[in-house]
Design a protein around this motif. Sequence first.
Motif, PDB file in Angstrom:
ATOM      1  N   UNK A   1      36.171  15.126  81.002  1.00 25.13           N
ATOM      2  CA  UNK A   1      36.064  15.944  79.789  1.00 25.13           C
ATOM      3  C   UNK A   1      37.245  15.665  78.867  1.00 25.13           C
ATOM      4  N   UNK A   2      36.984  15.635  77.563  1.00 22.06           N
ATOM      5  CA  UNK A   2      38.037  15.417  76.570  1.00 22.06           C
ATOM      6  C   UNK A   2      38.086  16.627  75.644  1.00 22.06           C
ATOM      7  N   UNK A   3      39.221  16.800  74.986  1.00 16.67           N
ATOM      8  CA  UNK A   3      39.379  17.940  74.085  1.00 16.67           C
ATOM      9  C   UNK A   3      38.727  17.646  72.736  1.00 16.67           C
ATOM     10  N   UNK A   4      37.459  17.370  72.782  1.00 17.89           N
ATOM     11  CA  UNK A   4      36.663  17.162  71.582  1.00 17.89           C
ATOM     12  C   UNK A   4      35.297  17.811  71.779  1.00 17.89           C
ATOM     13  N   UNK A   5      34.831  18.463  70.709  1.00 21.05           N
ATOM     14  CA  UNK A   5      33.569  19.193  70.782  1.00 21.05           C
ATOM     15  C   UNK A   5      32.688  18.798  69.604  1.00 21.05           C
ATOM     16  N   UNK A   6      31.418  18.594  69.890  1.00 19.99           N
ATOM     17  CA  UNK A   6      30.453  18.293  68.841  1.00 19.99           C
ATOM     18  C   UNK A   6      29.826  19.589  68.347  1.00 19.99           C
ATOM     19  N   UNK A   7      29.788  19.755  67.031  1.00 20.34           N
ATOM     20  CA  UNK A   7      29.089  20.898  66.438  1.00 20.34           C
ATOM     21  C   UNK A   7      27.690  20.434  66.062  1.00 20.34           C
ATOM     22  N   UNK A   8      26.692  21.095  66.653  1.00 14.33           N
ATOM     23  CA  UNK A   8      25.303  20.670  66.493  1.00 14.33           C
ATOM     24  C   UNK A   8      24.464  21.858  66.047  1.00 14.33           C
ATOM     25  N   UNK A   9      23.625  21.652  65.042  1.00 14.39           N
ATOM     26  CA  UNK A   9      22.718  22.718  64.605  1.00 14.39           C
ATOM     27  C   UNK A   9      21.703  23.021  65.702  1.00 14.39           C
ATOM     28  N   UNK A  10      21.512  24.315  65.975  1.00 13.93           N
ATOM     29  CA  UNK A  10      20.552  24.700  66.998  1.00 13.93           C
ATOM     30  C   UNK A  10      19.112  24.458  66.549  1.00 13.93           C
ATOM     31  N   UNK A  11      18.853  24.564  65.232  1.00 16.65           N
ATOM     32  CA  UNK A  11      17.470  24.491  64.772  1.00 16.65           C
ATOM     33  C   UNK A  11      16.919  23.068  64.705  1.00 16.65           C
ATOM     34  N   UNK A  12      17.779  22.080  64.435  1.00 17.67           N
ATOM     35  CA  UNK A  12      17.252  20.721  64.283  1.00 17.67           C
ATOM     36  C   UNK A  12      18.055  19.651  65.020  1.00 17.67           C
ATOM     37  N   UNK A  13      19.134  20.060  65.709  1.00 17.55           N
ATOM     38  CA  UNK A  13      19.920  19.111  66.490  1.00 17.55           C
ATOM     39  C   UNK A  13      20.812  18.187  65.692  1.00 17.55           C
ATOM     40  N   UNK A  14      20.966  18.426  64.391  1.00 12.67           N
ATOM     41  CA  UNK A  14      21.809  17.569  63.551  1.00 12.67           C
ATOM     42  C   UNK A  14      23.283  17.736  63.920  1.00 12.67           C
ATOM     43  N   UNK A  15      23.981  16.605  64.026  1.00 15.32           N
ATOM     44  CA  UNK A  15      25.424  16.622  64.281  1.00 15.32           C
ATOM     45  C   UNK A  15      26.154  16.933  62.985  1.00 15.32           C
ATOM     46  N   UNK A  16      27.034  17.946  63.024  1.00 14.53           N
ATOM     47  CA  UNK A  16      27.756  18.376  61.830  1.00 14.53           C
ATOM     48  C   UNK A  16      29.206  17.902  61.826  1.00 14.53           C
ATOM     49  N   UNK A  17      29.810  17.773  63.007  1.00 15.38           N
ATOM     50  CA  UNK A  17      31.201  17.349  63.060  1.00 15.38           C
ATOM     51  C   UNK A  17      31.696  17.316  64.489  1.00 15.38           C
ATOM     52  N   UNK A  18      32.827  16.651  64.691  1.00 14.90           N
ATOM     53  CA  UNK A  18      33.472  16.595  66.001  1.00 14.90           C
ATOM     54  C   UNK A  18      34.896  17.092  65.847  1.00 14.90           C
ATOM     55  N   UNK A  19      35.282  18.079  66.669  1.00 17.10           N
ATOM     56  CA  UNK A  19      36.564  18.760  66.485  1.00 17.10           C
ATOM     57  C   UNK A  19      37.228  19.032  67.837  1.00 17.10           C
TER      58      UNK A  19
END
Length: 306
Positions: A46-64
């Motif tokens: 595991x790395x200290x990075x998280x993907x932000x993903x829309x629940x409704x359509x699965x679109x990737x919004x950002x990695x933080x």
Amino acid sequence: MQTNTQIQQNDLLTIDPSAYFEVDKKQLFYWSEREEDIAIDQEDTAVNRYALVRKDNGKLLGIHSDDYIVRPYSELAEKVNQVILDAVPNIDQWKITTEDHVYADGKKFRRNINFWNQQIYLDSNKHANECIIPQVRIYSSLDGQWGQQIMFSSIYMWCLNGMVRPDWTFTVYNKHSSKQDITYSVAEFRNGLESHQEMGDEMFKMMQKKVKVNDVTELFRKTLANNRKRNLDIDNNSIIVMRDLDSLWGKYVAKYGNTVFAVYQTATDWATHPITRGAVYNVSRKREKQVADMMSSDYWEGLYNG
């Protein structure tokens, strides 16, 4: 990538549905193809990075990183709405329109709130478009490029130019990694209205102040067209900027003469309506900051008070 824009007439409380969506925060893992790494426990990868993903359509919004806090656009808009309602008891007598812009499938959000019957006319005949109106702008993003921002601004209706301020006193800013939520108060909103009135007085002064063309060229050349990153006074990109500014200068001189007001409108038009292959909303924000810096320069001071 999709961009949603919705304009609402006379309805402060309506926020476009495109600003309402839920986000999943998914941890990222490192997978190695080396045989000696195959037996490593998944938790160790595991790395200290998280993907932000829309629940409704699965679109990737950002990695933080883990300290990034997801703050829904709708909640920010609702918070500002409540402040305005608290600040203006007779809000039903105000003419208000709102514009909600959700860019790039949800990666960025901008909301404009326009107050039409708080206009300041800039000519004695009170022509409909020869006025400035106050505007509250709200910015946020989920891709990490924009923090939360609430800005009290003004719009010149003849050309829809944003009225850039040399200082950003009436801007509230909050990073997404901040543990505290953004705050915006009734006093800050009312201060913005007062500043709008002061800007009207400043515009009248600009209309009266004559300038020399050579001084205007020097101002633009040393500020908006000066590529400081390369330590060059002028380069190919700067030549393009000067060409665009010169074209706009001709447009506003024809209407307002050789005045500081024509200089100001040239600069704000260049910032508000950029001709670019990139994302207009990104370029416009960058250029507005450049215009604000220009108005804090010695070159502007000499032009304005010389």
